[in-house]
Motif scaffolding. Structure first.
Motif, mmCIF file in Angstrom:
data_model
loop_
_atom_site.group_PDB
_atom_site.id
_atom_site.type_symbol
_atom_site.label_atom_id
_atom_site.label_comp_id
_atom_site.label_asym_id
_atom_site.label_seq_id
_atom_site.Cartn_x
_atom_site.Cartn_y
_atom_site.Cartn_z
ATOM 1 N N UNK A 104 0.817 -1.217 0.000
ATOM 2 C CA UNK A 104 0.000 0.000 0.000
ATOM 3 C C UNK A 104 0.854 1.272 0.000
ATOM 4 N N UNK A 105 1.947 1.237 0.753
ATOM 5 C CA UNK A 105 2.790 2.442 0.810
ATOM 6 C C UNK A 105 3.394 2.768 -0.550
ATOM 7 N N UNK A 106 3.811 1.721 -1.259
ATOM 8 C CA UNK A 106 4.374 1.925 -2.592
ATOM 9 C C UNK A 106 3.304 2.439 -3.547
ATOM 10 N N UNK A 107 2.103 1.858 -3.431
ATOM 11 C CA UNK A 107 0.994 2.323 -4.274
ATOM 12 C C UNK A 107 0.706 3.802 -4.029
ATOM 13 N N UNK A 108 0.719 4.216 -2.798
ATOM 14 C CA UNK A 108 0.482 5.620 -2.460
ATOM 15 C C UNK A 108 1.492 6.512 -3.164
ATOM 16 N N UNK A 110 3.226 5.812 -5.962
ATOM 17 C CA UNK A 110 2.970 5.815 -7.407
ATOM 18 C C UNK A 110 1.766 6.665 -7.765
ATOM 19 N N UNK A 111 0.747 6.652 -6.902
ATOM 20 C CA UNK A 111 -0.491 7.362 -7.207
ATOM 21 C C UNK A 111 -0.439 8.823 -6.767
ATOM 22 N N UNK A 112 0.480 9.138 -5.871
ATOM 23 C CA UNK A 112 0.585 10.509 -5.416
ATOM 24 C C UNK A 112 -0.539 10.926 -4.501
ATOM 25 N N UNK A 113 -1.087 9.984 -3.723
ATOM 26 C CA UNK A 113 -2.136 10.298 -2.756
ATOM 27 C C UNK A 113 -2.026 9.356 -1.560
ATOM 28 N N UNK A 114 -2.504 9.805 -0.425
ATOM 29 C CA UNK A 114 -2.506 8.973 0.779
ATOM 30 C C UNK A 114 -3.866 8.332 1.013
ATOM 31 N N UNK A 115 -4.836 8.681 0.169
ATOM 32 C CA UNK A 115 -6.187 8.147 0.321
ATOM 33 C C UNK A 115 -6.259 6.727 -0.233
ATOM 34 N N UNK A 116 -6.345 5.754 0.679
ATOM 35 C CA UNK A 116 -6.353 4.346 0.274
ATOM 36 C C UNK A 116 -7.497 4.032 -0.688
#
Length: 190
Positions: A104-108, A110-116
Motif C-alpha cells: 500500500x505504501x508503494x501504491x500511495x 505511485x499514485x501521489x495520494x494517501x487516500x487508500x
DNA sequence: CGCCAGATTGACT
DNA sequence: GTCAATCTGGCGG
C-alpha cells in the motif's frame, strides 16, 4: 490460477475473477489486491471490443493465446486486461478495480495520494498503482514466475452486475461484474 | 503519413 | 459541467 481457468466464456471468467488476487512483483515490492470489479469483452460481435474491427496487435492478441495480459493505452492511461475465451473465440476481461492487500505504501507513492480508497478504484488508477504498463503486454498471468499473476483469493458473496462503464455502444447483456459491498469499486456513473 | 476517436482521470470554471 | 493529457490503430489522402 491455471491457464485453463481462462478457457471459458469471458463473462464467466469475469465473474470468476472477483475475489481473486492480482499480484504484481515490482523490484523489491509485492503489490497485490483483491479483484472487486471486472468487465467482459468479446470479439467481432462486440462493438466496444478492439477486435470488433481491425486486425492489429490488440485484435490478434484478444483472439490469441489465453491467460496472457493485454495492456493498452487510452486517454493517456494504461488499461489491464486478461485474454480469455473458448477455443477459436475472442475475448478478454478488463480489471476495473482492486481492494489493496499489500504494498500500500508503494501504491500511495505511485499514485501521489494517501487516500487508500483512491489507490485502485478505477482501471487507469490501478495500473498506475501497480506500475502496470506496456512492458507487461502479453505476459502470462498463470505462470508463477511472471511479474503479474492472478492467484486464488476469497469467496465473494454479494455480486452484482450492470452495463459496462464508458462504453458508447454496449451489448444488451450486462457484462460488468462487481462486489456490491466493496468501497473500492470505481465511482463513476454506472 | 496525418488525423481522429476511444474500455479515463482529475483539474478547473 | 467542460477539457486536455497521452498512446494505439483504423482509415483517408
Amino acid at each position: 490460477m491455471p491457464k485453463k481457468f481462462y478457457a471459458r466464456d469471458p463473462a464467466y471468467v469475469a465473474r470468476g475473477l472477483l475475489g481473486k488476487v492480482l499480484c504484481r512483483v515490482f523490484e523489491e515490492s509485492v503489490l497485490a489486491g483483491f479483484i472487486v470489479e471486472t468487465e467482459a469483452y468479446y470479439g467481432r460481435s462486440d462493438p466496444a471490443s478492439r477486435a470488433y474491427r481491425g486486425s492489429g496487435d490488440l485484435a490478434s492478441t484478444l483472439c490469441g493465446d489465453i491467460g496472457v495480459a493485454l495492456v493498452y493505452g487510452v486517454h493517456g492511461r494504461w488499461l489491464f486486461n486478461i485474454v480469455a475465451h473458448t477455443p477459436g473465440g475472442c475475448g478478454g476481461i478488463l480489471i476495473r478495480a482492486l481492494e489493496p492487500i499489500s504494498g500500500v505504501e508503494v501504491m500511495k507513492r505511485f499514485r501521489g495520494t494517501d487516500d487508500v480508497l483512491q489507490l485502485t478504484n478505477g482501471p487507469g488508477k490501478l495500473s498506475e498503482a501497480l506500475a502496470i504498463d506496456k512492458r507487461l503486454h502479453k505476459v502470462p498471468v498463470y505462470s508463477a514466475s511472471s511479474e503479474v499473476t492472478v492467484r486464488r483469493g476469497r469467496e465473494e458473496r454479494d455480486i452484482a452486475r450492470g452495463f459496462r462503464v464508458g462504453v458508447t455502444e454496449d451489448l444488451d447483456v450486462p457484462l460488468r461484474f462487481y462486489v456490491k459491498s466493496s468501497k473500492f469499486i470505481s465511482t463513476r456513473r454506472y
